[in-house]
Design an enzyme around this catalytic site. Sequence first.
Site, PDB file in Angstrom:
ATOM      1  N   ASP A   1       0.854  -1.203   0.000  1.00  0.00           N
ATOM      2  CA  ASP A   1       0.000   0.000   0.000  1.00  0.00           C
ATOM      3  C   ASP A   1       0.887   1.249   0.000  1.00  0.00           C
ATOM      4  O   ASP A   1       2.001   1.236   0.530  1.00  0.00           O
ATOM      5  CB  ASP A   1      -0.899   0.008   1.257  1.00  0.00           C
ATOM      6  CG  ASP A   1      -2.149   0.853   1.076  1.00  0.00           C
ATOM      7  OD1 ASP A   1      -3.255   0.276   1.032  1.00  0.00           O
ATOM      8  OD2 ASP A   1      -2.023   2.090   0.961  1.00  0.00           O
TER       9      ASP A   1
ATOM     10  N   ASP B   1       3.821   2.484  -4.531  1.00  0.00           N
ATOM     11  CA  ASP B   1       2.892   3.318  -5.294  1.00  0.00           C
ATOM     12  C   ASP B   1       2.640   2.581  -6.602  1.00  0.00           C
ATOM     13  O   ASP B   1       3.524   2.516  -7.465  1.00  0.00           O
ATOM     14  CB  ASP B   1       3.506   4.702  -5.556  1.00  0.00           C
ATOM     15  CG  ASP B   1       2.572   5.596  -6.382  1.00  0.00           C
ATOM     16  OD1 ASP B   1       1.495   5.113  -6.808  1.00  0.00           O
ATOM     17  OD2 ASP B   1       2.923   6.768  -6.592  1.00  0.00           O
ATOM     18  N   VAL B   2       1.446   2.030  -6.750  1.00  0.00           N
ATOM     19  CA  VAL B   2       1.178   1.188  -7.931  1.00  0.00           C
ATOM     20  C   VAL B   2       1.194   1.986  -9.230  1.00  0.00           C
ATOM     21  O   VAL B   2       1.277   1.409 -10.321  1.00  0.00           O
ATOM     22  CB  VAL B   2      -0.165   0.414  -7.808  1.00  0.00           C
ATOM     23  CG1 VAL B   2      -0.138  -0.558  -6.654  1.00  0.00           C
ATOM     24  CG2 VAL B   2      -1.354   1.363  -7.723  1.00  0.00           C
TER      25      VAL B   2
ATOM     26  N   ASN C   1      -6.006  -4.362  -6.227  1.00  0.00           N
ATOM     27  CA  ASN C   1      -7.158  -3.784  -5.520  1.00  0.00           C
ATOM     28  C   ASN C   1      -7.033  -2.275  -5.304  1.00  0.00           C
ATOM     29  O   ASN C   1      -8.044  -1.599  -5.154  1.00  0.00           O
ATOM     30  CB  ASN C   1      -7.286  -4.516  -4.181  1.00  0.00           C
ATOM     31  CG  ASN C   1      -8.198  -3.801  -3.205  1.00  0.00           C
ATOM     32  OD1 ASN C   1      -9.420  -3.909  -3.295  1.00  0.00           O
ATOM     33  ND2 ASN C   1      -7.616  -3.043  -2.276  1.00  0.00           N
TER      34      ASN C   1
ATOM     35  N   SER D   1     -15.834  -2.893 -10.269  1.00  0.00           N
ATOM     36  CA  SER D   1     -16.953  -2.328  -9.497  1.00  0.00           C
ATOM     37  C   SER D   1     -18.234  -2.489 -10.310  1.00  0.00           C
ATOM     38  O   SER D   1     -18.182  -2.578 -11.547  1.00  0.00           O
ATOM     39  CB  SER D   1     -16.712  -0.833  -9.237  1.00  0.00           C
ATOM     40  OG  SER D   1     -17.886  -0.211  -8.767  1.00  0.00           O
TER      41      SER D   1
ATOM     42  N   TYR E   1     -13.886   7.682 -12.419  1.00  0.00           N
ATOM     43  CA  TYR E   1     -13.820   6.430 -11.651  1.00  0.00           C
ATOM     44  C   TYR E   1     -14.551   5.311 -12.410  1.00  0.00           C
ATOM     45  O   TYR E   1     -14.012   4.209 -12.578  1.00  0.00           O
ATOM     46  CB  TYR E   1     -14.450   6.640 -10.266  1.00  0.00           C
ATOM     47  CG  TYR E   1     -14.521   5.391  -9.427  1.00  0.00           C
ATOM     48  CD1 TYR E   1     -13.398   4.901  -8.781  1.00  0.00           C
ATOM     49  CD2 TYR E   1     -15.726   4.699  -9.276  1.00  0.00           C
ATOM     50  CE1 TYR E   1     -13.455   3.746  -8.014  1.00  0.00           C
ATOM     51  CE2 TYR E   1     -15.799   3.546  -8.512  1.00  0.00           C
ATOM     52  CZ  TYR E   1     -14.664   3.077  -7.882  1.00  0.00           C
ATOM     53  OH  TYR E   1     -14.727   1.932  -7.121  1.00  0.00           O
TER      54      TYR E   1
ATOM     55  N   LYS F   1     -13.062   1.702 -13.911  1.00  0.00           N
ATOM     56  CA  LYS F   1     -13.554   0.384 -13.501  1.00  0.00           C
ATOM     57  C   LYS F   1     -14.043  -0.415 -14.713  1.00  0.00           C
ATOM     58  O   LYS F   1     -13.920  -1.642 -14.749  1.00  0.00           O
ATOM     59  CB  LYS F   1     -14.649   0.554 -12.439  1.00  0.00           C
ATOM     60  CG  LYS F   1     -14.100   1.106 -11.116  1.00  0.00           C
ATOM     61  CD  LYS F   1     -13.169   0.108 -10.464  1.00  0.00           C
ATOM     62  CE  LYS F   1     -12.062   0.688  -9.651  1.00  0.00           C
ATOM     63  NZ  LYS F   1     -11.221  -0.286  -8.968  1.00  0.00           N
TER      64      LYS F   1
END
Length: 254
Positions: free
Chosen positions: A36, A58-59, A85, A136, A149, A153
Site C-alpha cells: 500500500d 505506489d502502484v 485492488n 466495481s 472512476y 472500472k
Amino acid sequence: MRLKDKIAVITGAGAGIGRACAVEFAKEGAIVIAADINSQGAFETSKLGAGITPVKVDVADGASVAMLAEFVVSKYGPVDILVNNAAIQVSKSVEETTDEEWARQLAVNVGGVFLCTKHFLPQLKKTRGAIVNMSSVNAFFVEPYCAGYCATKAAILAFTKAVAIDHGRDGVRCNCICPGYIDAGLAEAYFLSQPNPDAARQAAGGLHALGRVGRPEEVARAAVFLASSDSSFTTGSAMVVDGGFGSGLPVGGR
Ligand SMILES: NC(=O)c1ccc[n+]([C@@H]2O[C@H](COP(=O)([O-])OP(=O)(O)OC[C@H]3O[C@@H](n4cnc5c(N)ncnc54)[C@H](O)[C@@H]3O)[C@@H](O)[C@H]2O)c1
C-alpha cells in the site's frame, strides 16, 4: 486452508477491501504481502493475521512496482496470486475534475493494474498463478459525479479479459470482482462528499436487493474463491458481488 503456502501480493491492502482480502487470505494459509502507498495502514493490516508482511508501494509508479516485484521474489520466491485492488475515486463532475485528478485516477486505477500485472506476470507464469482485479458495479451502472472512476472500472473489465486470453495458455487465470457498495474507504468518501452523507448512505443501501451495503469480508471471500483452485476453470470473468445492486427497492419502498 484453500491457499496454503501460496504467495499472495495484495495492493491497497492498508485499508478496506484490500485489508479484508489480506486477513481472509492469511486465514486460508497464504503468505501475504500487504502492499500500500500508506505504510502505516499496511503495517496495521499486518497485525491482523499470521504471515502478513507490510510493504510500501505506489502502484502508479513503475519503478516502485518493479522494486516490489524484486523484493517479493527475492524474499519469498515466485508469486502465486496477485490481487490488484488499490484505487482512488474522484467524486466530481467532469467539468470540476482537474487534469491532474483525471491523470492520477487513471494512473492508479488502470495504470496500477497494468504495472503490477506486467511486473508479476513472469512469476505468475512460473507458478501458473491467478490474478484478481477489483472492478466495481460502476463498470456497468454509472452514478452521478464519478465519471473518471466509472471509466477506470470499466477499463478493468476489458483488461481482465485481455490478460485472460493472452495468458490462458501459460496457465495464468485472470478474473475481476465487481462489488456493489461496500462499507469501506471509497464508499465512505463518496458518502462524505454528498450534501447529506447520512441520506446518501441510506439511499445506497436501498439500491441493493438485500437492502444494505456489503461488508469488506464478503468481497474478500469471493477473492479467495477466484484465487484458489476452486475456480480452476474460471478465467476472464467478472464476478458480481453486489447484494443485487440496481434491483433493490428504493428506500421506503415495499
Ligand atoms: N468501497 C466500495 O463500495 C467499493 C465498491 C466497488 C469497488 N470497490 C473497489 O474496491 C477496491 C478497494 O476499495 P476500498 O473502498 O476498500 O478503498 P479504501 O480507500 O478503503 O482502500 C484503498 C487502499 O488503496 C491504497 N492506495 C491508494 N492509492 C494507492 C497507490 N497509488 N498505490 C498503492 N496503494 C494505494 C490506499 O492507501 C488504501 O489503503 C478499489 O479498487 C475500489 O474501486 C470499492
